[in-house]
Design an enzyme around this catalytic site. Structure first.
Site, mmCIF file in Angstrom:
data_model
loop_
_atom_site.group_PDB
_atom_site.id
_atom_site.type_symbol
_atom_site.label_atom_id
_atom_site.label_comp_id
_atom_site.label_asym_id
_atom_site.label_seq_id
_atom_site.Cartn_x
_atom_site.Cartn_y
_atom_site.Cartn_z
ATOM 1 N N ASP A 1 0.812 -1.108 0.146
ATOM 2 C CA ASP A 1 -0.048 -0.201 -0.052
ATOM 3 C C ASP A 1 0.755 1.238 0.003
ATOM 4 O O ASP A 1 1.744 1.307 0.868
ATOM 5 C CB ASP A 1 -0.861 0.027 1.271
ATOM 6 C CG ASP A 1 -1.784 1.085 1.305
ATOM 7 O OD1 ASP A 1 -2.233 1.694 0.351
ATOM 8 O OD2 ASP A 1 -2.185 1.393 2.469
ATOM 9 N N PRO B 1 1.175 5.613 -0.387
ATOM 10 C CA PRO B 1 0.370 6.929 -0.235
ATOM 11 C C PRO B 1 0.277 7.502 -1.483
ATOM 12 O O PRO B 1 1.267 7.475 -2.656
ATOM 13 C CB PRO B 1 1.269 7.778 0.359
ATOM 14 C CG PRO B 1 2.290 6.852 1.034
ATOM 15 C CD PRO B 1 2.345 5.809 0.265
ATOM 16 N N GLY B 2 -0.913 8.045 -2.322
ATOM 17 C CA GLY B 2 -0.913 8.386 -3.641
ATOM 18 C C GLY B 2 -0.534 9.712 -3.836
ATOM 19 O O GLY B 2 -0.872 10.372 -4.991
ATOM 20 N N GLY C 1 41.115 22.695 -1.911
ATOM 21 C CA GLY C 1 40.892 23.592 -1.127
ATOM 22 C C GLY C 1 40.013 24.763 -1.613
ATOM 23 O O GLY C 1 39.662 24.879 -2.877
ATOM 24 N N LEU C 2 39.769 25.545 -0.603
ATOM 25 C CA LEU C 2 38.789 26.697 -1.180
ATOM 26 C C LEU C 2 39.613 27.596 -1.822
ATOM 27 O O LEU C 2 40.767 27.883 -2.034
ATOM 28 C CB LEU C 2 38.449 27.593 0.394
ATOM 29 C CG LEU C 2 37.471 26.921 1.322
ATOM 30 C CD1 LEU C 2 37.065 27.760 2.592
ATOM 31 C CD2 LEU C 2 36.016 26.598 0.642
ATOM 32 N N SER C 3 38.410 28.521 -2.629
ATOM 33 C CA SER C 3 39.159 29.456 -3.402
ATOM 34 C C SER C 3 40.077 30.522 -2.589
ATOM 35 O O SER C 3 39.476 31.083 -1.558
ATOM 36 C CB SER C 3 37.965 30.338 -4.234
ATOM 37 O OG SER C 3 38.396 31.296 -5.187
ATOM 38 N N SER D 1 38.004 21.224 -6.456
ATOM 39 C CA SER D 1 37.361 20.075 -6.223
ATOM 40 C C SER D 1 36.653 19.628 -4.974
ATOM 41 O O SER D 1 37.250 19.101 -4.059
ATOM 42 C CB SER D 1 38.584 18.871 -6.525
ATOM 43 O OG SER D 1 39.945 19.488 -5.890
#
Lengths: 603, 304
Positions: A84, A86-87, A440-442, A514
């Site tokens: 069953d 849920p619709g 790593g971060l910009s 990355s």
């Protein structure tokens, strides 16, 4: 009479009176115990069947609905397993899950409303999942004066729809869940209807497969209690098998014959579809979990590229190019969606352009595996044509794929063996290839440090190349933006280029944000063992933002740049980098020294 | 070969599905364990595990999370069955519950069950580092079970988070977990109480005699018939021990397991009684009546 098992799915929404109808069906089949019945009686003493399936506390508290509830009932002739769902429109994922094992679907409509967009959606989904037998239950007949004309019109509309969707066996029954009319007992209010009741229809429908097909069994488990016994355990996915039958082991393609069919109740003379058995073979072959044993003269295909229908089941969207775990039969490999041909609008069935799939989306995609798998088209065999995708970081099941056919592209592009190998190329340069991957971060200082390392290695007479993420975006990747999907593809291309350069014997330095762990892991796995060095240039966001060398953080904060890592796009920190550079504490020169020191033995 | 019964075909399919589930767990998980309570569901589950790996014994141990208050016959049965199967039997008793002398009479069913069973189970799983635990729970038992997966994912603290459950399509089960996480696996998910009894009958599976009607010493307490299994059970004022012909539909700790009046003294009679019964299976379990300890809450806390 031998009772068999029937798996059915019900499709419809609360508004269609689904809970009441199912509650009535279970009650009339004797599957509702008295104490549960007493618990749902209203003030007047009548049971309110819609309350039989009240949700769980957790569902109410968290505002969610758990996908599928399974209920059981039986009659003199059959044992039923009812899934069953849920619709609600969002619940494509739930219906697909429930339909994946169903033999029969009961699609519910409200007689006052006739066919609705959801009726089309439900019918499309059960058809997609391979359910061919559908019963249309036209409910609430009491509210339209038990009108035959209305019922006939709805039934005719539905037959037309079902024909479009490839549903081959369709019946329609007028019912009232509230009064139980034509559920288990014949209605006295609709003398014009002379067909079966809902329960009679479920009891009488013919489920026999005309042809069991050629033998196939995925090997689940290699059973080796001692040196004398080597058995292959699995569940037969198609066909029958007897001792002496010639079989082929796939994907290797080697042939042998069945020796014994072993069970705890004694050896069998024959095994058939759905049986869990253990086979021994006449010859000693190398057979592992995930291999398929198949009829030698009629084996299934083996391929590594497919066109599939893909149902996306996770909150995080599908990212083409990302590596996912793929499970098919008992085999596990990794693979990537390389191309989304189109997404399907499940209301209108129109194809739509798409670059990703979101939760509950269905798309036609190309899937590229890292190793070939034994398969059948889904329409021919659910067990060898239905696959799941698993996220490698979270381990969640994120997608369900239905194989349409194998793509022959890779079969026609042979791998060209080269006479000069990577070892020869590297030894000519008196070095070992290496990929130094700066993440790593910009603004963390990746490019600055990578540049210093490059200069040092070059000065030492090493053959190097620095692939800078920003520079690559001006050429090779100038068609890519900064959405999650584009970032994944960006890294995939950089990875492949780095790999080619490592094959050429170079020491490759990659400087790229990355941001996703999955792609960094993919990059590592694409390189030869031990050649990938992950260097995490770790600078806190507030530091790089304050420094803001390129002025990009200011723009991102101002809303002029979107999908900026650290601001409105995530950065997943490496958990165990090979080299961890604390960029706030070290100068670029000190960082360079640390890296040179760490890789000295590997050069 | 087992005798053929009219119900063979669907029982064959349930059996094949359960065997597939058990094999899949052994193949995917590093360190599975099978919970063994000595009840009928455990007995069926163990029988299926033996079939799955025949002629080898199942490649995992049995674990009994003991509460000190099971029926005496169940302890004897447990030891005998494990030995017959050629499997290692691990027994765990929560040392804190043991030190505190937790029992159902002085501390109540909820505290007793939580400490001995829920906490005891978590301790045992952590202690041995199991990443998968088979349980004999069935979807027809209770409404929160109806929505349970066959492979039920548990966090590092053993909690059942409804949002973290994985879709189960076809017969593809995903048992991948990170270190410390685990799955509970329910091979009997799609069986009903009736299926279990028919299968016990068909396969000739050994079960404790408490499931069959016999004259037993019982007292009527809080509307339930409690069997006096040993001298640790003190009578309350006004209570008298009477011998009544009773049997049990479910078994747990004897002070918490209600008996039913019955003449069903063998399997055929039990199956016939079941077919005529209009009451649900867990009705006799006193721990299920406490509204603050519903099955759902217990499950979220880590109970089976």
């Amino acid at each position: 009479m031998a009772r068999d098992l029937v798996r059915l799915i019900t499709c419809g929404s609360v508004d269609d009176g689904k809970s009441t109808l199912i509650g009535r069906l279970l009650h009339d089949a004797g599957a509702v115990p008295d104490d549960q019945l007493d618990a749902i009686r209203t003030a007047s003493g009548e049971p309110d069947f819609s309350r039989l399936f009240d949700g769980l506390d957790a569902e109410r508290e968290q505002g969610i609905t758990i996908d599928v509830a399974y209920r059981h009932f039986e009659t003199a002739g059959r044992r039923f397993m009812l899934a069953d769902t849920p619709g609600h429109p969002q619940y494509t994922r739930n219906m697909v899950t429930a339909a994946s094992t169903a033999d029969v679907a009961v699609v519910l409509v409200d007689a006052r409303k006739g066919l609705l967009p959801q009726t089309r959606r439900h019918s499309y989904l059960v058809g997609l999942m391979g359910v061919r037998r559908v019963l249309l239950a036209v409910n609430k007949m009491d509210l339209i004066g038990w009108s035959q004309a209305v019922f006939d019109e709805i039934a005719a509309d539905y037959r037309a729809l079902a024909g479009d969707l490839g549903l081959t066996e369709v019946a329609a029954i007028p019912v009232s869940g509230l009064g139980g009319d034509n559920v288990a007992t014949r209605s006295t209010a609709m003398p014009w209807y002379d067909g079966p009741t809902l329960l009679q229809w479920l009891e009488s429908i013919d489920l026999a497969e005309a042809d069991p097909g050629p033998f196939r069994m995925p090997v689940q488990w290699v059973n080796r209690p001692d040196a004398d016994f080597r058995g292959y355990a699995g569940r037969i996915a198609a066909g029958t098998v007897r001792p002496g039958d010639p079989v082929r082991v796939l994907p290797s393609g080697r042939t042998t014959a069945i020796d014994r069919i072993v069970t705890m109740d004694g050896d069998l003379a024959e095994g058939g579809p759905g049986q869990s058995i253990t086979l021994t073979l006449a010859d000693h072959l190398d057979v592992s979990r995930g291999d398929v044993l198949a009829a030698a003269d009629d084996p299934p295909g083996v391929a590594d590229q497919f066109e599939i229908d893909l149902v996306w089941m996770a909150d995080a969207p599908l990212l083409p190019g990302r590596a996912y775990v793929v499970r098919l039969g008992a085999a596990t490999v990794t693979g990537q969606v390389t191309d989304i041909r189109h997404r399907v609008n499940v209301e209108t069935l129109e194809p739509l352009a798409a670059r990703t799939l979101e939760l509950n989306d269905i798309g036609v995609c190309h899937l590229h595996l890292d190793a070939p798998l034994t398969f059948e088209p889904y329409a021919a065999n659910r067990d060898l044509g239905g696959l799941i995708l698993i996220d490698r970081q979270t381990n969640e099941t994120v997608g369900a794929g239905l194989i349409r056919f194998a793509l022959r592209r890779s079969a026609n592009v042979q791998w060209q063996a080269l006479d000069v190998g990577r070892a020869e190329r590297a030894s000519l340069k008196h070095q070992r290839p290496l990929v130094l991957w700066f993440t790593g971060l910009s603004g963390a200082g990746k490019s600055t440090i990578a540049n210093l390392v490059d200069k040092r290695l070059f000065a030492d007479g090493r053959h190097t190349f620095l692939l800078d993420g920003d520079n690559v975006r001006h050429g090779l990747n100038n068609d890519l933006g900064f959405t999650d999907a584009d970032r994944v593809e960006n890294i995939r291309r950089v990875t492949e280029v780095a790999r080619l350069m490592a094959d050429a014997g170079l020491i490759v330095l990659v400087s790229a944000i990355s941001p996703f762990a999955a792609e960094r892991r993919m990059a590592r796995e694409r390189m030869a063992a031990g050649e990938f060095v992950e260097i995490f240039v770790d600078a806190p966001l507030d530091v790089v933002e304050a420094r803001d060398v390129k002025g990009l953080y200011r723009k991102a904060r101002a809303g002029q740049l979107t999908n900026f890592t650290g601001i409105d796009s995530p950065y997943e920190r490496p958990e165990k980098p090979d080299i961890h550079i604390d960029a706030a504490a070290l100068t670029p020169e000190q960082a360079c020294e640390r890296i040179i020191e760490a890789i000295r033995d590997r050069l | 070969m087992p005798p053929t019964s009219p119900d063979d075909r669907y029982l064959d399919e349930l059996e094949a599905e359960s065997i597939q589930i058990i094999r899949e767990t052994a193949a995917q998980c590093a360190r599975p364990v099978m919970l063994f309570s000595a009840g009928k569901d455990s007995a069926v589950m163990l029988h299926l595990a033996r079939k799955a790996f025949f002629p080898a014994p199942p490649p995992f141990p049995l674990l009994h999370v003991d509460t000190m208050w099971k029926f005496r016959e169940m302890y004897a049965f447990r030891d005998r069955i494990a030995a017959e199967a050629g499997m290692e039997l691990l027994v765990w008793r929560n040392p804190e519950a043991e030190a505190q002398g937790i029992n159902p009479f002085d501390h109540g069913a909820t505290v007793h069950t939580d400490l001995w069973k829920t906490q005891g189970l978590k301790q045992a799983l952590d202690h041995h580092g199991f990443d998968a635990a088979f349980g004999g729970a069935r979807r027809d038992e209770e409404k929160s079970r109806a929505k349970e997966r066959i492979f039920s994912f548990r966090t590092r603290t053993h909690v059942w988070d409804p949002k973290a459950q994985r879709p189960e399509l076809w017969s593809q089960y995903n048992a991948r977990v990170h270190k410390g996480e685990s799955v509970r696996v329910f091979p009997l998910s799609n069986w009903t109480e009736m299926d279990v009894w028919r299968y016990v009958q068909r396969e000739g599976i050994d079960v404790v005699s408490l499931y069959f009607a016999a004259e037993r010493p019982v007292v009527e307490r809080d509307g339930a018939l409690i069997m006096v299994d040993d001298d640790r059970m003190a009578l309350r004022p006004g209570e008298t021990v009477r011998r009544r012909r009773v049997r049990f539909r479910t078994l747990g700790c004897y002070p918490l397991s209600g008996a039913i009046d019955s003449d069903a003294a063998d399997l055929a009679a039990v199956v016939a009684e079941m077919a005529a019964s209009r009451a649900s299976e867990r009705q006799g379990r006193t721990i299920d009546r406490d509204p603050t300890a519903s099955m759902e809450i217990k499950k979220r806390e880590g109970y089976f």
